[in-house]
Scaffold this motif. Structure first.
Motif, short mmCIF file in Angstrom:
data_model
loop_
_atom_site.label_atom_id
_atom_site.label_comp_id
_atom_site.label_asym_id
_atom_site.label_seq_id
_atom_site.Cartn_x
_atom_site.Cartn_y
_atom_site.Cartn_z
N ASP A 1 1.03 3.94 -3.00
CA ASP A 1 0.78 5.45 -2.69
C ASP A 1 2.06 6.43 -3.21
N GLU A 2 3.21 5.80 -3.20
CA GLU A 2 4.40 6.43 -3.47
C GLU A 2 4.35 6.72 -4.99
N CYS B 1 1.78 6.56 -7.10
CA CYS B 1 0.83 7.43 -7.44
C CYS B 1 1.26 8.93 -7.34
N LYS B 2 2.11 9.16 -6.11
CA LYS B 2 2.60 10.53 -6.00
C LYS B 2 3.65 10.92 -7.19
N SER C 1 9.34 10.48 -2.86
CA SER C 1 8.38 9.34 -3.47
C SER C 1 9.06 8.55 -4.50
N GLU D 1 0.81 -1.06 -0.10
CA GLU D 1 -0.04 0.07 0.05
C GLU D 1 0.87 1.30 0.07
N GLU D 2 2.11 1.04 0.66
CA GLU D 2 2.71 2.33 0.94
C GLU D 2 3.61 2.46 -0.60
#
Length: 345
Positions: free
Chosen positions: A197-198, A200-201, A226, A193-194
């Motif tokens: 998330d990175e 996507c950033k 990121s 998940e982490e």
């Protein structure tokens, strides 16, 4: 033969037109048009061409000298405070000198004392006229140059975005990223998940990067964290990032994606191995400069490169009228120094 810049061609025609205007003005002032084909009119024409050419060219020379000394648009007042008095003095000297020479050699009609007094006023008018025309041409050419440079900078930014997206959104990168994500999902859902998330950033920043030519250092550092997270997940302890940036420097500006290009350059051209880890240092200095350096351990096999990275960054700083970036390489490290731009308030 290469074409001359537009500014030079415009200036040439302004000079020719200006000198012609002064000659015609002299013919009108002395009513030489009443007897155009007389010897006296011919002498007046010759004298007017010489005096007008000297006046315009010397005034132009003075203007250019002070333009080099005070080149910025907000320095116009300072420049004019020097230029106009000097041009006036030169014009008076040329005009009065020409009349004195004429009276001495009796080239044409004798000039009375009133003509010398009139030259003082006339020379001031000429100083304002020539300076005004030359400054108007200079200002207009600067506006055109600024417009061209803005367009070029936009093209450079678009090229940077395209090259960055090509580098990141290629099948190889996506395969590695998705493969890593797939592995993490089965092994460690929290890390997966982490990672997502990175990821996507990173893509969000790359896709939105065309909104601004400049970004502050703090925003660039958020992105680079990121971006580095994705690299770190792939390379593990073989890759390290050290940040030593003063909080007060985070509002300073730099071209978008500058740090990404430099980090990408380091990763692309150096060996990354657990026995030979690659460390990238990003730090700021007291003089407002940013340094990005890495230990040098070049790959034995040459890596295909389109030379976009460093040349692209150098080109942007040049277009922004900023000091040039500095690239240094020793036997053990590769270092790039970049001037940070103070935001205008």
């Amino acid at each position: 033969m290469p074409a001359q810049p537009t500014e030079q061609l415009n200036d040439r025609w302004i000079r020719i037109s200006g000198i012609t205007f002064l000659v015609l003005l002299a013919i009108y002032a002395y009513k030489a048009y009443e007897n155009l084909f007389s010897l006296e009119t011919g002498k007046l024409l010759l004298e007017s061409i010489i005096i007008s050419s000297l006046t315009w060219e010397l005034d132009r020379w003075i203007i250019i000298r002070f333009r080099h000394k005070y080149p910025l648009l907000h320095q116009v007042r300072t420049r004019l405070c020097w230029v106009i008095p000097l041009c006036w003095l030169v014009n008076v000297t040329i005009d009065c000198g020409g009349m004195l020479l004429n009276n001495a050699i009796e080239f044409r009609k004798h000039y009375p004392k009133a003509a010398f007094l009139g030259a003082i006023q006339g020379s001031l008018i000429l100083a304002f006229l020539i300076t005004g025309i030359q400054e108007a041409v200079y200002y207009f050419s600067r506006l055109l140059q600024a417009e061209r440079e803005t367009e070029q900078l936009k093209k450079e930014n678009l090229q940077t975005q395209l090259d960055s997206l090509k580098q990141q959104v290629n099948p190889h990168f996506l395969f590695n990223s998705l493969n890593t994500l797939s592995y993490l999902i089965s092994e460690d859902a929290e890390k997966a998940e982490e990672f997502l998330d990175e990821m996507c950033k990173v893509y969000r920043y790359l896709l939105r990067n065309n909104e601004n030519e400049l970004t502050n250092l703090g925003t660039e550092l958020q992105f680079i964290r990121s971006y580095f997270h994705l690299l770190k997940t792939r390379y593990g302890d073989s890759l390290h990032l050290n940040l030593a940036v003063e909080p007060s420097d985070e509002q300073r500006l730099l071209p978008s994606l500058t740090l990404q290009l430099l980090v990408e350059n380091a990763v692309k051209h150096n060996v990354i191995h657990k026995d030979h880890p690659l460390t990238v240092h990003i730090s700021t200095r007291a003089d407002g400069q940013l340094t990005v350096k890495n230990n040098l351990q070049k790959k034995v096999q040459k890596v295909a490169s389109n030379q976009v990275g460093l040349s692209n960054i150098a080109s942007k700083f040049s277009l922004l009228k900023q000091p040039a970036i500095k690239v240094q390489q020793t036997e053990t490290e590769f270092l790039v120094t970049i001037p940070l731009i103070q935001p205008s308030h």
